[in-house]
Design an enzyme around this catalytic site. Structure first.
Site, PDB file in Angstrom:
ATOM      1  N   HIS A   1      38.611  33.374  47.526  1.00  0.00           N
ATOM      2  CA  HIS A   1      37.448  34.158  47.927  1.00  0.00           C
ATOM      3  C   HIS A   1      37.421  34.447  49.428  1.00  0.00           C
ATOM      4  O   HIS A   1      36.635  35.273  49.896  1.00  0.00           O
ATOM      5  CB  HIS A   1      36.162  33.438  47.512  1.00  0.00           C
ATOM      6  CG  HIS A   1      35.080  34.363  47.048  1.00  0.00           C
ATOM      7  ND1 HIS A   1      34.907  35.623  47.560  1.00  0.00           N
ATOM      8  CD2 HIS A   1      34.105  34.207  46.119  1.00  0.00           C
ATOM      9  CE1 HIS A   1      33.883  36.213  46.972  1.00  0.00           C
ATOM     10  NE2 HIS A   1      33.373  35.383  46.085  1.00  0.00           N
TER      11      HIS A   1
ATOM     12  N   ASP B   1      37.497  39.686  47.355  1.00  0.00           N
ATOM     13  CA  ASP B   1      36.096  39.722  46.931  1.00  0.00           C
ATOM     14  C   ASP B   1      36.013  39.867  45.413  1.00  0.00           C
ATOM     15  O   ASP B   1      36.948  40.357  44.769  1.00  0.00           O
ATOM     16  CB  ASP B   1      35.359  40.891  47.590  1.00  0.00           C
ATOM     17  CG  ASP B   1      35.270  40.737  49.100  1.00  0.00           C
ATOM     18  OD1 ASP B   1      35.246  39.585  49.571  1.00  0.00           O
ATOM     19  OD2 ASP B   1      35.244  41.767  49.792  1.00  0.00           O
TER      20      ASP B   1
END
Length: 458
Positions: A430, A434
């Site tokens: 992450h 995204d």
């Protein structure tokens, strides 16, 4: 007579040390020149070490799981004559044992299989110093412990006839059990004569079964397996590398996983048609077709095919797709790499998958075939389950996991049909990817998989 010290050579990759995965010899063994003596691991590649000379192993660097520095002693071999230095060790001459030490040398040569009792049995002069510890038995009648020789009606060593039990005191049957089991039975007030046992000795498991079933001992339910002893397994070799890599990945990378359902009915029909006309080509599984779909999708989502340098704070988006293929072996999980997957057709991919998987399983895979992946694909095949949450292969930023194909009813244009469906999982870093990027990538991949003619369109 000479001694040859074989030092661990530089086995490449710029490493400073290697781990002992397995010894194929032990102290005192005679070895021939070029005989395999040990397996050493660097990163995920295992290298076989061979004896540089013929002789007897007199020193070893450690046990399985220990690490040895490059240039340090691995083994010392005692040889009959002089040994030429091959650049990986040193040779020296050793005088024979003095005559007055022959007895000590013979005892040392007896090896680990000969203990003090064995030596004493062969040397009456040693027996006088032995301590005779009588075996303890339990009377099934009253639980009292008596020396084993007394139970036979003979006086215990060091005793006399006054301590010999009468015939009426002799047990009708000896119950064999360890001291720990006897003590536990005594504390619980259990007569070991009432405890059924499957072996020669009453064990804790037999005592547990007696207690659990109220003494009735009809005593293990049909189909139940016997209790196994605890087993301690040292984490070494490939299993240690896997543990270290996975722990580092989960500590450093904030994972998230996205799962989507794909209708692979048309893809499976195409695969069946291709296999019917394949000729001498390898049989296709769904993986080569899926790799083609990934390779066609990646150019629009370069953040998926990337590696993240934590220390340097740099993300490298790779132009070529070097696809890691997670493969299960007897020693654990390995990840061979398909180089330039974007340049291969489905048949070439199928051949390379087979070659790498077989090399990983038989241990012939090369070190450079396990390095440099930019993205990993992991599949459990028919064991794929409903969904998986795969762990990223650090320093990559994504890993894709197709799951099992199942046939289920589904509505197609308002009509209920039997369709072949498969869930596809993707785990991403992450910090780099995204959620929107991961979902968009999978949706683009889904379009190609569900309309497989697009896989072969320019």
């Amino acid at each position: 007579m000479g001694r040859y010290t074989f030092n661990l050579p530089d086995i490449g990759e710029g490493i400073a040390e290697a781990e002992i995965v397995e010894w194929h010899v032990k102290l005192g063994d005679m070895v021939e020149e070029d005989q395999q003596i040990a397996d050493m691991m660097t990163d995920k590649a295992t290298v076989e070490m061979e004896a540089p000379a013929t002789g007897k192993i007199v020193e070893m660097a450690g046990e399985a799981g220990d690490t040895v520095s490059i240039g340090s002693m691995l083994v010392v071999i005692e040889t009959e004559g002089e040994v030429e230095d091959d650049g990986h060790g040193s040779a020296e001459r050793v005088d024979d044992q003095p005559a007055d030490r022959e007895g000590v040398a013979e005892a040392a040569d007896a090896g680990p299989g000969m203990d003090v009792a064995t030596v004493a049995a062969e040397d009456p002069g040693v027996q006088d110093n032995q301590v005779d510890t009588p075996r303890t038995e339990v009377s099934p009648k009253d639980g009292a412990s008596i020396p084993a020789k007394e139970a036979d009606g003979a006086p215990a060593k060091g005793g006399d006839d006054r301590h010999t039990p009468s015939d009426s005191a002799k047990p009708a049957e000896r119950i064999l059990a360890s001291p720990a089991v006897r003590k536990r039975a005594e504390e619980l007030g259990v007569d070991l004569a009432d405890v059924k046992h499957q072996g020669e000795h009453v064990r804790h498991g037999d005592l547990d079964a007696y207690l659990n079933y109220g003494g009735a001992q009809g005593y293990r339910p049909a189909g139940a397996s016997a209790k196994r002893e605890d087993e301690a397994i040292k984490v070494i070799g490939m299993r240690r590398k896997i543990a270290q890599n996975m722990a580092a990945s989960k500590r450093a990378i904030p994972h998230f996983t996205y799962v989507e359902e794909l209708d692979v009915t048309a893809l499976e029909d195409l695969r069946a048609d291709l296999n019917k006309t394949r000729g001498a080509k390898p049989k296709l599984t769904v993986l080569p077709l899926l790799i083609v779909a990934i390779a066609k999708t990646i150019p629009d989502f370069p953040m998926i095919n990337a590696r993240y340098d934590d220390e340097g704070g740099v993300v490298t988006r790779h132009g070529a797709i070097h696809l890691g293929m997670a493969a299960q072996t007897d020693k654990g999980l390995t990840v061979p790499v398909i180089r330039n997957a974007q340049d291969r057709n489905v048949w070439q991919l199928a051949s390379e998958i087979d070659r790498l998987a077989n090399a990983a399983r038989d241990g012939s895979i090369k070190a450079d075939e396990l390095q440099g992946a930019t993205l990993t694909l992991t599949s459990l095949g028919p064991l794929g389950g409903i969904a998986t949450t795969p762990v990223i292969n650090k320093p990559e930023v994504a890993i894709i996991g197709p799951n099992k194909i199942v046939e289920r009813p589904a509505f197609v244009d308002g009509v209920l049909e039997a369709r072949k469906l498969m869930n596809l999982s993707i785990s991403c870093d992450h910090r780099v990817v995204d959620g929107w990027d991961a979902a968009s990538f999978v949706q683009a991949l889904k379009k190609l998989v569900e309309t497989p003619v697009l896989l072969f369109a320019d």
